[in-house]
Design an enzyme around this catalytic site. Sequence first.
Site, PDB file in Angstrom:
ATOM      1  N   ASN A  77      -6.077   4.254  -7.209  1.00 38.00           N
ATOM      2  CA  ASN A  77      -7.295   4.885  -6.615  1.00 38.00           C
ATOM      3  C   ASN A  77      -8.308   5.103  -7.813  1.00 38.00           C
ATOM      4  O   ASN A  77      -9.090   4.243  -7.957  1.00 38.00           O
ATOM      5  CB  ASN A  77      -6.887   5.796  -5.748  1.00 38.00           C
ATOM      6  CG  ASN A  77      -8.196   6.307  -4.840  1.00 38.00           C
ATOM      7  OD1 ASN A  77      -8.690   5.327  -4.348  1.00 38.00           O
ATOM      8  ND2 ASN A  77      -8.707   7.505  -4.472  1.00 38.00           N
ATOM      9  N   ARG A  99       1.117  -1.250  -0.086  1.00 38.22           N
ATOM     10  CA  ARG A  99       0.040  -0.063  -0.102  1.00 38.22           C
ATOM     11  C   ARG A  99       0.799   1.380  -0.081  1.00 38.22           C
ATOM     12  O   ARG A  99       1.955   1.133   0.656  1.00 38.22           O
ATOM     13  CB  ARG A  99      -0.832   0.030   1.449  1.00 38.22           C
ATOM     14  CG  ARG A  99      -1.964   1.317   1.522  1.00 38.22           C
ATOM     15  CD  ARG A  99      -2.981   1.224   0.598  1.00 38.22           C
ATOM     16  NE  ARG A  99      -4.106   1.843   0.814  1.00 38.22           N
ATOM     17  CZ  ARG A  99      -5.181   2.068   0.049  1.00 38.22           C
ATOM     18  NH1 ARG A  99      -5.160   1.722  -1.219  1.00 38.22           N
ATOM     19  NH2 ARG A  99      -6.126   2.539   0.554  1.00 38.22           N
ATOM     20  N   THR A 140      -9.157   0.452  -9.692  1.00 39.86           N
ATOM     21  CA  THR A 140      -8.364  -0.498  -9.104  1.00 39.86           C
ATOM     22  C   THR A 140      -8.375  -1.877  -9.800  1.00 39.86           C
ATOM     23  O   THR A 140      -9.336  -1.881 -10.703  1.00 39.86           O
ATOM     24  CB  THR A 140      -8.985  -1.033  -7.835  1.00 39.86           C
ATOM     25  OG1 THR A 140      -9.173   0.148  -6.853  1.00 39.86           O
ATOM     26  CG2 THR A 140      -8.226  -2.260  -7.022  1.00 39.86           C
ATOM     27  N   THR A 147      -3.768  -0.819  -7.161  1.00 38.12           N
ATOM     28  CA  THR A 147      -4.658   0.214  -7.749  1.00 38.12           C
ATOM     29  C   THR A 147      -3.956   1.782  -7.830  1.00 38.12           C
ATOM     30  O   THR A 147      -2.873   1.863  -7.358  1.00 38.12           O
ATOM     31  CB  THR A 147      -5.850   0.613  -6.493  1.00 38.12           C
ATOM     32  OG1 THR A 147      -6.557   1.475  -7.037  1.00 38.12           O
ATOM     33  CG2 THR A 147      -5.188   1.148  -5.291  1.00 38.12           C
ATOM     34  N   GLY A 194     -13.285  -1.677  -7.507  1.00 36.99           N
ATOM     35  CA  GLY A 194     -14.410  -1.104  -6.890  1.00 36.99           C
ATOM     36  C   GLY A 194     -14.647  -0.340  -5.584  1.00 36.99           C
ATOM     37  O   GLY A 194     -15.758  -0.156  -5.130  1.00 36.99           O
ATOM     38  N   SER A 210      -7.989   0.657   3.281  1.00 36.08           N
ATOM     39  CA  SER A 210      -8.164   0.233   1.881  1.00 36.08           C
ATOM     40  C   SER A 210      -9.392  -0.623   2.042  1.00 36.08           C
ATOM     41  O   SER A 210      -9.711  -1.233   2.923  1.00 36.08           O
ATOM     42  CB  SER A 210      -7.159  -0.640   1.199  1.00 36.08           C
ATOM     43  OG  SER A 210      -7.564  -1.264  -0.033  1.00 36.08           O
TER      44      SER A 210
END
Length: 580
Positions: free
Chosen positions: A412, A115, A392, A410, A484, A463
């Site tokens: 975002n 992340r 994503t 992702t 999503g 997340s």
Amino acid sequence: MAVFAIRWRRVVATFVLAFAFTATALAQERRSYAPPDLATVRAIAAEHGMVVAQERLAAQVGADILRQGGNAVDAAVATGFALAVTYPRAGNIGGGGFMVIHSTERKEDVAIDYRETAPAATTRDIFLGPDGKPDTDKSRNSALSIGVPGTVAGLTLALAKYGSGRFTLAQILKPAIELARDGFVVTDDMADTLSDMYRRMARWQNATGTLSRTDGTPLQEGDRLIQADLAGTLSAIAEQGPRGFYEGPVAERLAAAVRDAGGIMTVDDLKSYEAVIRSPVRGSYRGYDIVSMPLPSSGGTVLLQSLNILEGFAISDMKHGSADSLHLMIEAMKRAYADRARYLGDPAFVNAPVNVLTTKEYAARQRAGIDPARATPAGDVLAVSPREGSNTTHYSVVDATGNAVSNTYTLNFPYGVGLVAAGAGVLLNNELDDFTAAPGASNAFGLVGFEANLPGPGKRPLSSMSPTIVLKDGKPVLVTGSPGGSRIISAVLQVVIDVLDYKMDVAAAVAAPRVHHQWLPDEVRVERGFPDALLAELKAKGHKVVEPLGQTSANSIAVTPGGLFGAPDPRTRGAAAAGH
Ligand code: GLY
């Protein structure tokens, strides 16, 4: 507790207004979905190994690695780098994500957290305006929203620790470098999303360069996309490993691009980035083991909480897609997402009570509050608490020896913040919008949050990504996940229920229309495809039913005694299964 409940009710009331804005912000990614006849849908079969991903060329890159004797991790890393080239909307090296691995060789299930982190200069009020209120333009559209990218660290760590050892990083990167250097033909799906996003990207000087025709308009279907700078950056990684990205000329270009755009990410932020190997969230559901992503993704925790609640109901006795069955799923989601909002955040900063939230006892208490005939108002859901007591993309990989990888990563928003770092060819994320700008504020997916998810230096924003592997007797039976935003967890939940409870073909499970409730706003989002009579039944139970439901795409693989069965999600054009 009473005072606390009043505060929650106020949050629920004000949230309705806040969500009106976020709903508009995400309107561009909402597409209606007309599901196929589920009785006729069949998954794609493969004997030895399979990659199901959102883009055909990248899926093929992974399948080729499997064919050459690579394991699922080798293939997943190759597909991840290839998607950064062929699916720039979400495939990335300028963003971050999560990978869950089932390693037969090491007899181990692990999660790799790559992340993005907040730059060191991030302050708690970074996304507030001069009036002290959340400024969504700052957190979504400005360079302040750019998190330190984690993908290169995560993919290279996965390869080094869990790859087969048969391939060097340079060999794994070769197909991606070639696709970037030599180009590939733009598909209809990519052309559509590019023209949608072009205006946003055009705010940044030179950002649309490679994605433009010579006349300055967006590339169209059939054009060739060549990304020479990106090929150079990938080559630097191939030659030097992650240092080729996090240090030296590429890092300097990334930091300069962010600084010139008004952001705060520095070369030191890049140099100090580290991906983390974590123990997955584990639980059981009707005799199966669920292995999913732990914090800083809420995905595994919320998924497990929802499944634990549902385990106490005889779901398979209810007709698939019936109001009774959907009502229980909605009520389970509502409760689990409410806990997400209150408790979850980066484990380096917050001591979240995951060990309580994911127990069967806690689920039993939550289940006791569910009325099978009536929706519980969102404001009443917090009565039970453990203290009282885009865009994503997801891909799944399985190899011949039973190793499995579930990877979601992702930028975002689609194309992230829309900024391509000059000279590096790297599209940068706007992931820091996943922080909560102020207690009670919501992100672009309408997910409300509180103290646990406020911005902070080096912190990872919470997340919803939920890469998940379901095991039976220690062997994978289902690999799934989805893009999503907030809808990721509910999409994965429904795929798991459809496969495990309803014994559906994995392709039908993936294609079945989905519902979503995230506690706030207090509404059930539904996809097209449900009969009007069913929607009327849900309304009669007290649910506020709203169409449409934003995009998800649960590219999944079922592992059966009869072989591997891949289910590219039919919702988004371009998804493909590549096997051998
Ligand atoms: N950016 C979406 C998520 O991580 O949930």
